[in-house]
Structures are given as structure tokens and as C-alpha cells.
Design a protein around this motif. Structure first.
Motif, PDB file in Angstrom:
ATOM      1  N   SER A  83       0.718  -1.005  -0.010  1.00  0.00           N
ATOM      2  CA  SER A  83      -0.192   0.303  -0.575  1.00  0.00           C
ATOM      3  C   SER A  83       0.158   1.225  -0.340  1.00  0.00           C
ATOM      4  CB  SER A  83      -0.861  -0.376   1.409  1.00  0.00           C
ATOM      5  OG  SER A  83      -1.296   0.921   0.985  1.00  0.00           O
ATOM      6  N   SER A  84       0.591   2.201  -1.045  1.00  0.00           N
ATOM      7  CA  SER A  84       1.209   2.800  -0.714  1.00  0.00           C
ATOM      8  C   SER A  84       1.114   4.466   0.789  1.00  0.00           C
ATOM      9  CB  SER A  84       1.254   4.246  -1.712  1.00  0.00           C
ATOM     10  OG  SER A  84      -0.234   4.268  -2.154  1.00  0.00           O
ATOM     11  N   THR A  85       0.236   4.211   0.916  1.00  0.00           N
ATOM     12  CA  THR A  85      -0.741   5.230   2.412  1.00  0.00           C
ATOM     13  C   THR A  85      -0.019   4.177   3.389  1.00  0.00           C
ATOM     14  OG1 THR A  85      -3.053   3.972   1.877  1.00  0.00           O
ATOM     15  CG2 THR A  85      -2.130   6.104   0.796  1.00  0.00           C
ATOM     16  N   ASP A  86       0.091   2.933   3.190  1.00  0.00           N
ATOM     17  CA  ASP A  86      -0.139   1.657   4.964  1.00  0.00           C
ATOM     18  C   ASP A  86       0.740   0.646   4.771  1.00  0.00           C
ATOM     19  OD1 ASP A  86      -0.049   0.371   7.578  1.00  0.00           O
ATOM     20  OD2 ASP A  86      -2.554   0.538   7.503  1.00  0.00           O
ATOM     21  N   ARG A  87       2.350   0.846   5.198  1.00  0.00           N
ATOM     22  CA  ARG A  87       2.917   0.542   4.924  1.00  0.00           C
ATOM     23  C   ARG A  87       2.951  -1.258   5.497  1.00  0.00           C
ATOM     24  NH1 ARG A  87       8.394   2.903   7.105  1.00  0.00           N
ATOM     25  NH2 ARG A  87       8.415   0.570   7.748  1.00  0.00           N
ATOM     26  N   ARG A  88       1.909  -1.795   6.944  1.00  0.00           N
ATOM     27  CA  ARG A  88       1.381  -2.674   6.855  1.00  0.00           C
ATOM     28  C   ARG A  88       0.124  -3.168   5.651  1.00  0.00           C
ATOM     29  NH1 ARG A  88      -2.013  -0.050  11.773  1.00  0.00           N
ATOM     30  NH2 ARG A  88      -2.044   1.283  10.067  1.00  0.00           N
ATOM     31  N   VAL A  89       0.054  -2.864   5.338  1.00  0.00           N
ATOM     32  CA  VAL A  89      -0.799  -2.940   3.830  1.00  0.00           C
ATOM     33  C   VAL A  89      -0.375  -3.951   2.813  1.00  0.00           C
ATOM     34  CG1 VAL A  89      -3.371  -3.029   3.139  1.00  0.00           C
ATOM     35  CG2 VAL A  89      -2.906  -1.912   4.958  1.00  0.00           C
ATOM     36  N   VAL A  90      -0.583  -4.427   2.675  1.00  0.00           N
ATOM     37  CA  VAL A  90      -0.299  -5.514   1.156  1.00  0.00           C
ATOM     38  C   VAL A  90      -1.629  -6.047   0.901  1.00  0.00           C
ATOM     39  CG1 VAL A  90       1.119  -7.335   0.148  1.00  0.00           C
ATOM     40  CG2 VAL A  90       2.237  -6.373   2.087  1.00  0.00           C
ATOM     41  N   TYR A  91      -1.552  -5.685  -0.910  1.00  0.00           N
ATOM     42  CA  TYR A  91      -2.580  -6.247  -1.431  1.00  0.00           C
ATOM     43  C   TYR A  91      -2.433  -7.007  -2.994  1.00  0.00           C
ATOM     44  CZ  TYR A  91      -4.978  -1.851  -0.722  1.00  0.00           C
ATOM     45  OH  TYR A  91      -5.165  -0.505   0.037  1.00  0.00           O
ATOM     46  N   ALA A  92      -3.021  -8.069  -2.560  1.00  0.00           N
ATOM     47  CA  ALA A  92      -2.931  -9.102  -3.981  1.00  0.00           C
ATOM     48  C   ALA A  92      -3.704  -9.118  -5.039  1.00  0.00           C
ATOM     49  CB  ALA A  92      -3.215 -11.010  -3.598  1.00  0.00           C
ATOM     50  N   GLU A  93      -3.212  -9.489  -6.047  1.00  0.00           N
ATOM     51  CA  GLU A  93      -4.182  -8.893  -7.301  1.00  0.00           C
ATOM     52  C   GLU A  93      -3.553 -10.144  -8.791  1.00  0.00           C
ATOM     53  OE1 GLU A  93      -4.240  -4.882 -10.562  1.00  0.00           O
ATOM     54  OE2 GLU A  93      -3.605  -4.796  -8.407  1.00  0.00           O
ATOM     55  N   ILE A  94      -4.875  -9.827  -9.115  1.00  0.00           N
ATOM     56  CA  ILE A  94      -4.535 -10.937 -10.176  1.00  0.00           C
ATOM     57  C   ILE A  94      -4.508 -10.410 -11.317  1.00  0.00           C
ATOM     58  CG2 ILE A  94      -6.919 -10.371 -10.817  1.00  0.00           C
ATOM     59  CD1 ILE A  94      -7.529 -13.350 -11.171  1.00  0.00           C
ATOM     60  N   THR A  95      -3.585 -11.690 -11.937  1.00  0.00           N
ATOM     61  CA  THR A  95      -2.823 -11.277 -13.406  1.00  0.00           C
ATOM     62  C   THR A  95      -3.974 -11.343 -14.581  1.00  0.00           C
ATOM     63  OG1 THR A  95      -1.886 -12.514 -13.691  1.00  0.00           O
ATOM     64  CG2 THR A  95      -0.530 -10.934 -12.467  1.00  0.00           C
ATOM     65  N   ALA A  96      -3.518 -10.771 -15.473  1.00  0.00           N
ATOM     66  CA  ALA A  96      -4.338 -11.080 -16.804  1.00  0.00           C
ATOM     67  C   ALA A  96      -4.164 -12.785 -16.913  1.00  0.00           C
ATOM     68  CB  ALA A  96      -3.583 -10.922 -18.137  1.00  0.00           C
ATOM     69  N   LYS A  97      -2.754 -13.080 -17.239  1.00  0.00           N
ATOM     70  CA  LYS A  97      -2.582 -14.942 -17.324  1.00  0.00           C
ATOM     71  C   LYS A  97      -3.548 -15.017 -15.620  1.00  0.00           C
ATOM     72  CE  LYS A  97       0.709 -17.978 -16.477  1.00  0.00           C
ATOM     73  NZ  LYS A  97       2.653 -18.428 -16.652  1.00  0.00           N
ATOM     74  N   GLY A  98      -3.274 -14.962 -14.661  1.00  0.00           N
ATOM     75  CA  GLY A  98      -4.421 -15.120 -13.809  1.00  0.00           C
ATOM     76  C   GLY A  98      -5.921 -15.485 -14.429  1.00  0.00           C
ATOM     77  N   ARG A  99      -6.109 -14.254 -14.279  1.00  0.00           N
ATOM     78  CA  ARG A  99      -7.350 -14.608 -15.062  1.00  0.00           C
ATOM     79  C   ARG A  99      -7.773 -15.149 -15.701  1.00  0.00           C
ATOM     80  NH1 ARG A  99     -10.815 -10.421 -12.674  1.00  0.00           N
ATOM     81  NH2 ARG A  99      -9.776  -8.526 -11.814  1.00  0.00           N
ATOM     82  N   SER A 100      -6.795 -15.409 -17.319  1.00  0.00           N
ATOM     83  CA  SER A 100      -7.208 -16.321 -18.342  1.00  0.00           C
ATOM     84  C   SER A 100      -7.398 -17.570 -17.605  1.00  0.00           C
ATOM     85  CB  SER A 100      -5.672 -15.685 -19.333  1.00  0.00           C
ATOM     86  OG  SER A 100      -5.812 -17.566 -20.328  1.00  0.00           O
ATOM     87  N   ARG A 101      -6.122 -18.275 -16.598  1.00  0.00           N
ATOM     88  CA  ARG A 101      -6.176 -19.889 -16.041  1.00  0.00           C
ATOM     89  C   ARG A 101      -7.087 -20.368 -15.465  1.00  0.00           C
ATOM     90  NH1 ARG A 101      -1.363 -21.920 -13.816  1.00  0.00           N
ATOM     91  NH2 ARG A 101      -2.675 -23.328 -14.315  1.00  0.00           N
ATOM     92  N   PHE A 102      -7.549 -18.810 -14.038  1.00  0.00           N
ATOM     93  CA  PHE A 102      -9.265 -19.185 -14.081  1.00  0.00           C
ATOM     94  C   PHE A 102      -9.789 -19.183 -14.425  1.00  0.00           C
ATOM     95  CE2 PHE A 102     -12.967 -17.355 -12.174  1.00  0.00           C
ATOM     96  CZ  PHE A 102     -13.273 -18.196 -11.317  1.00  0.00           C
ATOM     97  N   ARG A 103     -10.664 -18.709 -15.548  1.00  0.00           N
ATOM     98  CA  ARG A 103     -11.378 -19.340 -16.573  1.00  0.00           C
ATOM     99  C   ARG A 103     -11.218 -20.236 -17.127  1.00  0.00           C
ATOM    100  NH1 ARG A 103     -10.847 -13.852 -18.089  1.00  0.00           N
ATOM    101  NH2 ARG A 103      -8.777 -14.337 -19.860  1.00  0.00           N
TER     102      ARG A 103
END
Length: 142
Positions: A83-103
């Protein structure tokens, strides 16, 4: 009688999860845990969640979700971003490859659910079984 129902529930759940996981592994080289991560991220606004939210949704510990996401990041399925506003927070984000594999995997997984669960459920059982499972999942809501 209720103990027999409990035992049948546990056995059915265990068997179904083994079969569904094996189908994902054979068709997509994906574990059920990886599928669940991709599913939650694909459904999230912007395709991202705080790691803590993701861990809570999947009933994982922080270290457990970190290890799983390490593998998925290496495979290019997800990204992690602080996170750019809170160093304690980390985000997980799906990639285009992840979306494709998920579908791709979702087609296999949903077909497996229908084949191994849905086809065994009689029409007149759908309502009562659904109501019962919802009460089990969230007893405070029903």
C-alpha cells in the motif's frame, strides 16, 4: 441419526474435494487452494484484495497465504503490492495470466461440481439442502 448425517457430510465433503482437486490438477496443473485464490481475486473490485482479507476469506494464516502467493507470484498468476498509504498493508492482485487460467479452470471446476454434486441432488432436495447449508455457513443470519 444426526451423528450419521454428520459422518455422511464429512465423508461426502472429503470425497468431493478430492475428486474436484484431482480434476483441476490433471486438467490445469492447479490446486484447489490456487483456484480459490484466483476465484476470490477475480470477484474482488479491481481484482485485488488485502492479503489479510484474502487469508480470512480462505481460512488461511498470514504465513500460509504468503507461501501460497509466493508460488502463484512466481507462476505469474498474481502480483503483490504494498500500500502506498500504509506500510503494513499488502495487496494481492490477479494478473491477466491469472484471469485466463482462472476462466479455463472454472469451466472444469463447475462441470465437476455439476457432475459430482449437482447431478446427485434431486429437484425437491435443492431448497432444503440449500437452506440447511446456508444455516451451517452463517448461523447468525438465519
Amino acid at each position: 441419526m444426526r451423528l450419521a448425517a454428520w459422518t455422511a457430510f464429512l465423508l461426502a465433503h472429503s470425497r468431493l474435494m478430492e475428486v474436484l482437486e484431482e480434476e483441476l490438477r490433471l486438467a490445469h496443473a492447479m490446486s484447489m487452494a490456487e483456484y480459490d485464490v484466483l476465484h476470490h481475486l477475480a470477484q474482488a473490485p479491481g481484482g485485488r484484495l488485502r492479503m489479510r482479507e484474502l487469508a480470512d476469506a480462505l481460512l488461511y494464516t498470514t504465513s500460509g497465504i504468503t507461501r501460497l502467493l509466493d508460488r502463484m507470484t512466481s507462476a505469474g498468476l498474481v502480483l503483490r503490492e504494498a500500500s502506498s498509504t500504509d506500510r503494513r498493508v499488502v495487496y494481492a492482485e490477479i494478473t491477466a495470466k491469472g484471469r485466463s487460467r482462472f476462466r479455463e479452470a472454472a469451466r472444469t471446476h463447475l462441470a465437476g461440481i455439476q457432475k459430482h454434486f449437482g447431478s446427485s441432488l434431486l429437484d425437491d432436495e435443492v431448497g432444503p439442502v440449500t437452506g440447511f447449508m446456508r444455516r451451517l455457513a452463517d448461523p447468525g443470519q438465519h
